[in-house]
Enzyme design. Sequence first.
Site, PDB file in Angstrom:
ATOM      1  N   ARG A  55       0.675  -1.194   0.184  1.00 40.14           N
ATOM      2  CA  ARG A  55       0.139  -0.067  -0.057  1.00 40.14           C
ATOM      3  C   ARG A  55       0.737   1.290  -0.153  1.00 40.14           C
ATOM      4  NH1 ARG A  55       1.543   1.683   4.223  1.00 40.14           N
ATOM      5  NH2 ARG A  55       0.523   3.557   3.608  1.00 40.14           N
ATOM      6  N   ALA A  57       0.976   5.080  -2.239  1.00 41.33           N
ATOM      7  CA  ALA A  57       0.781   5.420  -3.676  1.00 41.33           C
ATOM      8  C   ALA A  57       2.204   5.049  -4.246  1.00 41.33           C
ATOM      9  CB  ALA A  57       0.485   6.863  -3.688  1.00 41.33           C
ATOM     10  N   ARG A  97      -6.919  -0.107  -7.336  1.00 35.46           N
ATOM     11  CA  ARG A  97      -7.226   0.986  -6.398  1.00 35.46           C
ATOM     12  C   ARG A  97      -7.214   2.156  -7.244  1.00 35.46           C
ATOM     13  NH1 ARG A  97      -4.197   1.347  -0.968  1.00 35.46           N
ATOM     14  NH2 ARG A  97      -6.143   2.411  -0.396  1.00 35.46           N
ATOM     15  N   GLN A 198      -3.139   2.711   9.844  1.00 36.56           N
ATOM     16  CA  GLN A 198      -1.830   2.519   9.389  1.00 36.56           C
ATOM     17  C   GLN A 198      -0.858   3.311  10.276  1.00 36.56           C
ATOM     18  OE1 GLN A 198      -4.665   2.805   7.522  1.00 36.56           O
ATOM     19  NE2 GLN A 198      -4.421   2.262   5.304  1.00 36.56           N
ATOM     20  N   ASP A 239      -2.018  11.188  -2.442  1.00 37.91           N
ATOM     21  CA  ASP A 239      -2.086  10.141  -3.492  1.00 37.91           C
ATOM     22  C   ASP A 239      -2.495  10.476  -4.818  1.00 37.91           C
ATOM     23  OD1 ASP A 239      -2.851   8.777  -0.843  1.00 37.91           O
ATOM     24  OD2 ASP A 239      -2.637   6.976  -2.078  1.00 37.91           O
ATOM     25  N   ASN A 249      -5.620  12.347  -0.246  1.00 39.41           N
ATOM     26  CA  ASN A 249      -4.806  11.707   0.605  1.00 39.41           C
ATOM     27  C   ASN A 249      -6.073  10.817   1.631  1.00 39.41           C
ATOM     28  OD1 ASN A 249      -2.263  10.879   1.426  1.00 39.41           O
ATOM     29  ND2 ASN A 249      -2.637  11.962   3.487  1.00 39.41           N
TER      30      ASN A 249
HETATM   31  O1  MRU Z   1      -4.603   3.367   1.681  1.00 44.26           O
HETATM   32  P1  MRU Z   1      -3.369   3.341   1.611  1.00 44.26           P
HETATM   33  O2  MRU Z   1      -2.565   2.961   3.035  1.00 44.26           O
HETATM   34  O3  MRU Z   1      -2.465   2.876   0.608  1.00 44.26           O
HETATM   35  O4  MRU Z   1      -3.100   4.949   1.807  1.00 44.26           O
HETATM   36  C1  MRU Z   1      -1.717   5.668   1.871  1.00 44.26           C
HETATM   37  C2  MRU Z   1      -1.855   7.240   1.986  1.00 44.26           C
HETATM   38  O5  MRU Z   1      -2.857   7.721   2.016  1.00 44.26           O
HETATM   39  C3  MRU Z   1      -0.448   7.901   2.002  1.00 44.26           C
HETATM   40  O6  MRU Z   1      -0.766   8.966   2.800  1.00 44.26           O
HETATM   41  C4  MRU Z   1      -0.384   8.130   0.403  1.00 44.26           C
HETATM   42  O7  MRU Z   1      -0.249   6.875  -0.400  1.00 44.26           O
HETATM   43  C5  MRU Z   1       0.718   8.964   0.146  1.00 44.26           C
HETATM   44  S1  MRU Z   1       2.420   8.708   1.036  1.00 44.26           S
HETATM   45  C6  MRU Z   1       3.150   7.405   0.426  1.00 44.26           C
END
Ligand code: MRU
Length: 350
Positions: A55, A57, A97, A198, A239, A249
């Site tokens: 997971r 981005a 996603r 997370q 994201d 995000n």
């Molecule tokens: O659902 P996730 O855990 O993939 O969400 C991740 C985020 O929202 C991060 O803040 C985002 O990917 C940017 S930082 C790598």
Amino acid sequence: MTAPLPPLPPTLAWRGGLDGCLELLDQTLLPHQQRVLVCRDVAAVADAITRLAVRGAPAIGVAAAFGLLLGVRNLAPVPQALRETAREVAARLAATRPTAVNLAWALDRCLAALQRENTLAALFAEAQAILAEDQTACRRMGEHGAGLIPDGGTVLTHCNTGRLATAGDGTALAVLFAAWAMGRRFTVLADETRPLLQGARLTALELHAAGIPVQVLCDGAAAGLIARGRVHAVLVGADRVAKNGDFANKVGTYGLALACAAHRVPFYAVAPASTFDPRVADGRGIPIEERSADEVLQLGGQRLAADGIGACNPAFDVTPAQLVTAFVTDRGLLRPPFGPAIKALLGPGR
Ligand code: MRU
């Protein structure tokens, strides 16, 4: 005394040559278990992205690039089928996603590489380049952003934006790692980040392992702490950033930005150029992933709400550009007005 944490395996790694496999650290089991998933076909990669075993981005972009290779490599003896099947496999991976543009961006890059040279070797080289470039981008975001971290202050962050979210040191957390390495001392408040935690599970683990003081807080506590002057800067990842600077995000980011604006606390979004989407004019064009109600209604397999009650579970929200103090990118800081700054970042014609 608590036992020291064992070092984490890489978030993702390709093992071997063209006939190799993609290894993914299963993040659904962290922090308590370290299990590496060995992916030898596209179905395994698509499943890992969908259920957030991998997971963040940039990390899902890199995983998808190798997933595409896995999905087409058995076609090597039939080169004329390669491009067509690659498009089908890419569409399947892109649908896993929808919000993080890095996923579609990486797949588009791989398809473009096949247009230039219709071979598996070209596809493999492109996936490896995407991984290596992400590592460099993370390092540069750290370098560009480190000076923003107030020495002796408290920084609040949301979700996970570190080594577990990228192929390198991270986005917002790369800035914290770099600031720490240059001698700045600060404390981090990590939003737990409901519903999948997370922040509590991943961000706290990464910061603790790096020796950076961190406390987990309930998402709902953040605005009150910001109002009471207990937070000196907020750093988040992104994201997808639209052309005007609106960005998506992890859900809860918008509320943090509003609280920061109300109490004049700097609010920074940290993202590589690959997260900026030249095809989306503003935040209204960013697709928001809706995930299963079970993620909200259950915790550790235990149902929280009474039977018969549903849940609404948007995985992301959109923060308007006017609430952002600056973007930290791998190519430097962007300050308002963001439209021209993003145009310059993306280069001519975009
Ligand atoms: O659902 P996730 O855990 O993939 O969400 C991740 C985020 O929202 C991060 O803040 C985002 O990917 C940017 S930082 C790598």
